[in-house]
Design a protein around this motif. Structure first.
Motif, PDB file in Angstrom:
ATOM      1  N   CYS A   1       0.824  -1.211   0.000  1.00  0.00           N
ATOM      2  CA  CYS A   1       0.000   0.000   0.000  1.00  0.00           C
ATOM      3  C   CYS A   1       0.854   1.254   0.000  1.00  0.00           C
ATOM      4  N   LEU A   2       1.914   1.261   0.804  1.00  0.00           N
ATOM      5  CA  LEU A   2       2.801   2.426   0.845  1.00  0.00           C
ATOM      6  C   LEU A   2       3.489   2.626  -0.500  1.00  0.00           C
ATOM      7  N   THR A   3       3.902   1.530  -1.135  1.00  0.00           N
ATOM      8  CA  THR A   3       4.530   1.630  -2.447  1.00  0.00           C
ATOM      9  C   THR A   3       3.595   2.283  -3.451  1.00  0.00           C
TER      10      THR A   3
ATOM     11  N   TYR B   1      -6.112  -0.306   1.926  1.00  0.00           N
ATOM     12  CA  TYR B   1      -5.474   0.536   0.911  1.00  0.00           C
ATOM     13  C   TYR B   1      -6.336   1.748   0.568  1.00  0.00           C
ATOM     14  N   ALA B   2      -7.626   1.522   0.344  1.00  0.00           N
ATOM     15  CA  ALA B   2      -8.515   2.620  -0.038  1.00  0.00           C
ATOM     16  C   ALA B   2      -8.576   3.689   1.047  1.00  0.00           C
ATOM     17  N   VAL B   3      -8.655   3.270   2.314  1.00  0.00           N
ATOM     18  CA  VAL B   3      -8.768   4.233   3.411  1.00  0.00           C
ATOM     19  C   VAL B   3      -7.434   4.935   3.647  1.00  0.00           C
ATOM     20  N   LEU B   4      -6.327   4.192   3.581  1.00  0.00           N
ATOM     21  CA  LEU B   4      -5.020   4.815   3.803  1.00  0.00           C
ATOM     22  C   LEU B   4      -4.711   5.828   2.711  1.00  0.00           C
ATOM     23  N   ASP B   5      -4.998   5.497   1.469  1.00  0.00           N
ATOM     24  CA  ASP B   5      -4.725   6.441   0.382  1.00  0.00           C
ATOM     25  C   ASP B   5      -5.532   7.723   0.555  1.00  0.00           C
ATOM     26  N   PHE B   6      -6.801   7.582   0.938  1.00  0.00           N
ATOM     27  CA  PHE B   6      -7.645   8.757   1.187  1.00  0.00           C
ATOM     28  C   PHE B   6      -7.106   9.551   2.376  1.00  0.00           C
ATOM     29  N   ALA B   7      -6.646   8.851   3.408  1.00  0.00           N
ATOM     30  CA  ALA B   7      -6.111   9.526   4.595  1.00  0.00           C
ATOM     31  C   ALA B   7      -4.898  10.373   4.242  1.00  0.00           C
ATOM     32  N   VAL B   8      -4.011   9.834   3.422  1.00  0.00           N
ATOM     33  CA  VAL B   8      -2.819  10.581   3.016  1.00  0.00           C
ATOM     34  C   VAL B   8      -3.215  11.767   2.151  1.00  0.00           C
ATOM     35  N   ASN B   9      -4.210  11.596   1.307  1.00  0.00           N
ATOM     36  CA  ASN B   9      -4.642  12.633   0.379  1.00  0.00           C
ATOM     37  C   ASN B   9      -5.457  13.736   1.055  1.00  0.00           C
ATOM     38  N   SER B  10      -6.315  13.350   2.020  1.00  0.00           N
ATOM     39  CA  SER B  10      -7.260  14.322   2.589  1.00  0.00           C
ATOM     40  C   SER B  10      -7.307  14.338   4.115  1.00  0.00           C
ATOM     41  N   GLY B  11      -6.468  13.569   4.774  1.00  0.00           N
ATOM     42  CA  GLY B  11      -6.445  13.551   6.233  1.00  0.00           C
ATOM     43  C   GLY B  11      -7.148  12.329   6.810  1.00  0.00           C
ATOM     44  N   PRO B  12      -6.617  11.754   7.897  1.00  0.00           N
ATOM     45  CA  PRO B  12      -7.207  10.556   8.507  1.00  0.00           C
ATOM     46  C   PRO B  12      -8.648  10.751   8.971  1.00  0.00           C
TER      47      PRO B  12
END
Length: 270
Positions: free
Chosen positions: A8-10, A85-96
């Motif tokens: 996911c980080l990759t 993955y979906a939640v982590l990507d959104f968290a990085v993009n728009s905040g947890p």
């Protein structure tokens, strides 16, 4: 799904790319998805990091930040594969908090922005691909309401489409990252991530990758306004190109970013 975190980080590092400082981005200077404010807080500076400090951010430190401040905040280890993955990507993009609230709204539970046991239970009672689709729909709806949509909308829409396809694949037990062969293609990595011209012609592969990815992205951008208008042929073409874009993007990322993350785990220099 702790063993899913590296993948996911990759993917997220590939989506975020290297250093950027767009004048219309309220986050200011950003690298690997880490804003100046986040970096300053992580280092205890009492102020946002300077652009030069952001530019010098290493992949190793960015990994630690994403794990500590984002993955932990959304309870990554407790989420099913694909949803994580979906939640982590959104968290990085728009905040947890926003990522958690959107998930909770999709589940029909109290959107307090904190993923607790009730939220986890609701997730486990849903079909994962269905929830991923609903979540990505909610994420896209949120992004379209932002005043910067006119500037960044195309890129955000493409990113959500890539995350949707990748997350659904993960939920079915498959890895999104695929090995690159001598005839494979991939997407160029952040400028400060280096690939060597060894091991099966990686250098020559990387030299031809940008052309393929640019072509697919340009075609997808042209089809995007027409998708969803009732023309099934265009819808199929748009979906197909989006999936191809995912494969092009992640293959090149796998060449370097994944190996760097593994090196970080083993303590080797990157």
């Amino acid at each position: 799904m702790r063993d899913n975190l590296d993948e996911c980080l990759t993917l997220i590092f590939g989506s975020e790319g290297g250093y950027v400082n767009h004048p219309k981005d309220p986050g200011g200077a950003t690298k690997y998805g880490i804003t100046a404010a986040t970096l300053g807080a992580h280092r205890g500076l009492g102020r946002p990091a300077t652009p030069n400090e952001v530019k010098a951010l290493s992949l190793a430190e960015a990994t630690r930040i994403l794990e500590a401040q984002y993955a932990r905040s959304i309870r990554f280890d407790d989420l099913p594969a694909g949803i994580d993955y979906a939640v982590l990507d959104f968290a990085v993009n728009s905040g947890p908090a926003q990522a958690a609230k959107t998930l909770q709204r999709a589940l029909g539970v109290n959107p307090d922005g904190v993923i607790g046991e009730r939220t986890i239970e609701a997730i486990m009672n849903r079909q994962q691909p269905t929830l991923i689709n609903l979540y990505c729909d909610e994420r896209l709806a949120f992004l379209k309401k932002l005043k910067t949509w006119s500037t960044f909308g195309k890129g955000w829409a493409r990113r959500v489409a890539e995350v949707r396809a990748g997350a659904i694949k993960m939920s079915r037990g498959s890895s999104v990252l695929t090995p690159v062969t001598a005839t494979g293609t991939a997407k160029a990595l952040p400028a400060d991530t280096k690939a060597t011209a060894t091991s099966g012609g990686k250098g020559s592969i990387m030299a031809t990758i940008g052309v393929a990815t640019t072509t697919v992205s340009a075609t997808t951008d042209k089809l995007a306004p027409l998708a969803g208008a009732g023309n099934k042929l265009i819808d199929y073409a748009f979906t197909g190109l989006t999936v191809v874009g995912v494969l092009l993007s992640v293959a090149g990322i796998a060449l370097v970013a994944r190996s760097q993350l593994r090196a970080l785990r083993s303590g080797a220099p990157v």
